[in-house]
Design an enzyme around this catalytic site. Structure first.
Site, PDB file in Angstrom:
ATOM      1  CB  CYS A 103      -0.925  -0.042   1.224  1.00 52.43           C
ATOM      2  SG  CYS A 103      -2.137   1.299   1.234  1.00 52.43           S
ATOM      3  CB  CYS A 104       3.791   2.334   2.044  1.00 51.83           C
ATOM      4  SG  CYS A 104       3.137   2.696   3.681  1.00 51.83           S
ATOM      5  CB  CYS A 186      -2.618   6.930   5.905  1.00 54.24           C
ATOM      6  SG  CYS A 186      -1.649   7.288   4.439  1.00 54.24           S
ATOM      7  CB  CYS A 189      -1.193   3.384   8.980  1.00 50.94           C
ATOM      8  SG  CYS A 189      -1.715   2.221   7.720  1.00 50.94           S
ATOM      9  CB  CYS A 212       5.677   5.168   4.475  1.00 44.27           C
ATOM     10  SG  CYS A 212       6.548   6.676   4.042  1.00 44.27           S
TER      11      CYS A 212
END
Ligand code: SF4
Length: 217
Positions: A103-104, A186, A189, A212
């Protein structure tokens, strides 16, 4: 021989402004300033040191609504030239639940690399006091992965330096700051800090992840 920025010998604010002036003189339009808008410091410092400089926000699509609002209000108040980089539109929206690295990579690293395309230097808001893993952050070094000079004008700033700068310049606070969020990323997280000695302890809390992927060496 390439000129170098002022060494870390004076007041942190003076050093930071000198570093930014040097960066601009050296890289001109090749400079990319990124700010996370967890606070107003870097965006304000850059915009007042290099009038008209573009400030890039990496909008992962999962920023807190408060961060979006804060960035926009700073844009209006300080007449920032804000560039917002977003992830590719066809991403799996749920991947953060199962694979934060992927995702990062898709929502932070890939947009950063697009933001840096054609640029020769990258300015960040990294500070040594952010965390143990950032405690040796240099003022300037080469980001070998991305082939740019990486410039961290706030590297030596303490939390007190940031607070003093905010007071002296009448800067607003991120709306989540007084709710225990000492580092803001985010929403899926980020939680309020769990350890007062570690400002980033609310990031990916309960996991081994601490960065990240933007700030790899
Ligand atoms: S911090 Fe979380 S939501 Fe944001 S890009 Fe990384 S894994 Fe995705």
């Amino acid at each position: 021989m390439k000129p170098s920025p002022t060494p870390e010998s004076g007041h942190p604010l003076t050093d930071a402004r000198n570093v930014l002036r040097w960066a601009h003189a050296t890289h001109g339009p090749g400079l990319c300033v990124t700010a996370s808008f967890g606070d107003a410091t870097l965006a304000h410092l850059a915009a007042t040191t290099i009038p008209g400089i573009e400030i890039t926000l990496l909008d992962t699509g999962y920023l807190f609504a408060e961060t979006e609002w804060f960035a926009d209000s700073l844009r209006e108040r300080f007449n920032l030239r804000l560039r917002v980089m977003r992830p590719q539109p066809d991403l799996d929206r749920d991947v953060w639940q199962t694979d934060t690295a992927a995702c990062c990579a898709a929502r932070k690293t890939e947009p950063l690399e697009r933001a840096l395309a054609g640029r020769t230097a990258w300015v960040t808001g990294l500070r040594r006091s952010d965390s143990a893993t950032r405690s040796t952050t240099p003022l300037v070094h080469t980001d070998l992965l991305r082939g740019v000079e990486k410039i961290n004008p706030l590297a030596s700033w303490t939390d007190d330096d940031v607070a003093t700068y905010a007071t002296d310049n009448n800067l607003p606070e991120h709306p989540l700051a007084d709710r225990g969020y000492s580092s803001i990323g985010c929403w899926p997280c980020t939680a309020p800090a769990t350890d007062s000695a570690d400002p980033r302890s609310g990031r990916w809390s309960g996991t081994e992840k601490t960065e990240c992927g933007l700030h790899v060496s």
